[in-house]
Design an enzyme around this catalytic site. Structure first.
Site, PDB file in Angstrom:
ATOM      1  N   THR A 128      25.595  -7.422 -14.504  1.00 34.50           N
ATOM      2  CA  THR A 128      24.744  -8.225 -13.617  1.00 34.50           C
ATOM      3  C   THR A 128      24.798  -9.706 -13.944  1.00 34.50           C
ATOM      4  O   THR A 128      24.688 -10.552 -13.053  1.00 34.50           O
ATOM      5  CB  THR A 128      23.286  -7.719 -13.683  1.00 34.50           C
ATOM      6  OG1 THR A 128      23.262  -6.338 -13.272  1.00 34.50           O
ATOM      7  CG2 THR A 128      22.378  -8.522 -12.775  1.00 34.50           C
ATOM      8  N   SER A 135      28.351  -1.928 -16.059  1.00 33.37           N
ATOM      9  CA  SER A 135      28.219  -1.116 -17.276  1.00 33.37           C
ATOM     10  C   SER A 135      28.362   0.388 -17.075  1.00 33.37           C
ATOM     11  O   SER A 135      28.791   1.078 -18.007  1.00 33.37           O
ATOM     12  CB  SER A 135      26.909  -1.445 -18.004  1.00 33.37           C
ATOM     13  OG  SER A 135      25.793  -1.162 -17.208  1.00 33.37           O
ATOM     14  N   THR A 161      23.531  -3.977 -18.381  1.00 32.73           N
ATOM     15  CA  THR A 161      22.407  -3.450 -19.165  1.00 32.73           C
ATOM     16  C   THR A 161      22.325  -1.931 -19.223  1.00 32.73           C
ATOM     17  O   THR A 161      21.722  -1.380 -20.140  1.00 32.73           O
ATOM     18  CB  THR A 161      21.063  -3.985 -18.622  1.00 32.73           C
ATOM     19  OG1 THR A 161      20.913  -3.577 -17.263  1.00 32.73           O
ATOM     20  CG2 THR A 161      21.008  -5.502 -18.726  1.00 32.73           C
ATOM     21  N   ASP A 162      22.922  -1.223 -18.256  1.00 30.95           N
ATOM     22  CA  ASP A 162      22.732   0.228 -18.204  1.00 30.95           C
ATOM     23  C   ASP A 162      23.256   0.936 -19.448  1.00 30.95           C
ATOM     24  O   ASP A 162      22.646   1.899 -19.925  1.00 30.95           O
ATOM     25  CB  ASP A 162      23.419   0.812 -16.964  1.00 30.95           C
ATOM     26  CG  ASP A 162      22.665   0.513 -15.681  1.00 30.95           C
ATOM     27  OD1 ASP A 162      21.516   0.028 -15.765  1.00 30.95           O
ATOM     28  OD2 ASP A 162      23.218   0.757 -14.598  1.00 30.95           O
TER      29      ASP A 162
END
Length: 339
Positions: free
Chosen positions: A28, A71, A104-105
């Site tokens: 992101t 991710s 971030t995942d």
């Protein structure tokens, strides 16, 4: 006045002599949204180049765009690739530390992978963003500046891989994503952050817990992660056996208990020498051989299941994948899960 100018020049000289490498991998923090119908999907590896004037106020920053992946597309193979790039840069004497930008995942898994395989002498910091750069309140540039500040800070040495988000510093071992969209998503349940970043300082509250370093390999074994819920049977374990998984991680109930209907599959997997690692599905605490009833932790321990050291399921899976590159012996594997 002259003294103040000399001090400022000296500080500027020290900052510019601290070389920090920024490795971008996508996510992101590099994305934008063309229109609402398409969603956030446009990725531009040059987006973060615009932050270099900001970053260079705190260190001499060199940026490399390694790849540009969201991710969920990151696998342990990419994690190993990131680790090798970081290791190459940290071997250079003039490099003070490294920063990796990441979606971030799966950020916590990559951070933990790096923590397990990289030396601890120089700071490695992972960061990202919850809001794309064209959204109101985009947090990417701010997090990246703070990550560079931490990576260039002397007190960040020998603390392992760190995750910097929202003015907080977390250990890769303890941090986890706790909210699907909030910018304060990364938390360390139970322990809290290792430190904070203020407008003027980088402050550490505690030291990192060191784990046994594992060799840097690209994992070749698949490991199944199974979350336990009320009334589950062993059908998913049977599937993992049929798929010839190299190992299984079970997120157990409470202190490490499973429904009795899961036991036949567990026994079958262990009989076929498939290692099983047990963690708790709870945010806090560890698994213990406390309960002696059917499916209780005491029985599972006696059966030969490996009890983890308080890490969550996704991190236990990463650790088992790396450990399986070294050995398939149960006792040796267990040693890796005892710090």
């Amino acid at each position: 006045m002259i003294y103040t100018e000399q001090v400022q020049r000296q500080k500027g000289f020290e900052m510019m002599n601290k070389k920090v490498i920024v490795i971008t991998t996508g996510g992101t923090i590099e994305m934008s949204q063309a229109n609402e119908a398409e969603g956030i999907r446009i990725q531009d590896q040059h987006t973060l180049q615009k932050t270099l004037p900001l970053l260079n106020q705190y260190a001499n920053v060199e940026m490399e765009h390694l790849f540009n992946l969201p991710s969920p597309h990151i696998t342990p193979a990419e994690m190993a690739q990131i680790a090798r790039r970081v290791e190459k840069y940290l071997d250079r004497e003039e490099v003070k530390g490294a920063v990796i930008t990441h979606g971030t995942d799966t950020l916590e898994e990559t951070a933990y992978f790096l923590d397990l395989v990289l030396p601890k002498n120089k700071p490695v910091v992972v960061t990202g963003a919850m809001r794309s750069h064209n959204e109101l309140g985009a947090d990417g540039p701010y997090n990246l500046v703070n990550a560079v500040r931490v990576a260039s800070h002397n007190n960040a040495d020998r603390k392992g891989t760190l995750v910097v988000f929202n003015d907080e510093i977390h250990s890769a071992r303890t941090v986890t994503k706790t909210h699907s969209s909030n910018i304060a998503t990364f938390q360390s349940p139970g322990l809290g952050p290792m430190g904070v970043i203020t407008k003027k300082n980088v402050i550490f509250y505690r030291e990192a817990l060191y784990e046994k370093q594992l060799p840097l390999n690209t994992p070749s074994h698949q490991v199944a992660l199974i979350k336990t819920a009320a009334g589950m049977d062993d059908s998913i374990i049977e599937w993992a056996i049929a798929q010839k998984m190299g190992g299984i991680v079970i997120e157990a109930l409470g202190q490490g208990n499973v429904p009795p209907m899961m036991l036949p599959g567990i026994r079958k997997a262990l009989a076929q020498r498939i290692p099983i690692v047990l963690v708790s599905r709870c945010f806090n605490g560890t698994v213990l051989d406390t309960y002696g009833y059917e499916g209780g932790g005491k029985q599972l321990k006696e059966m030969g299941i490996i009890f983890s050291n308080g890490i969550n399921g996704q991190k236990a899976r990463i650790k088992l994948m790396l450990a399986l590159e070294m050995t398939t012996d149960r006792q040796r594997l267990e040693a890796y899960f005892h710090m």
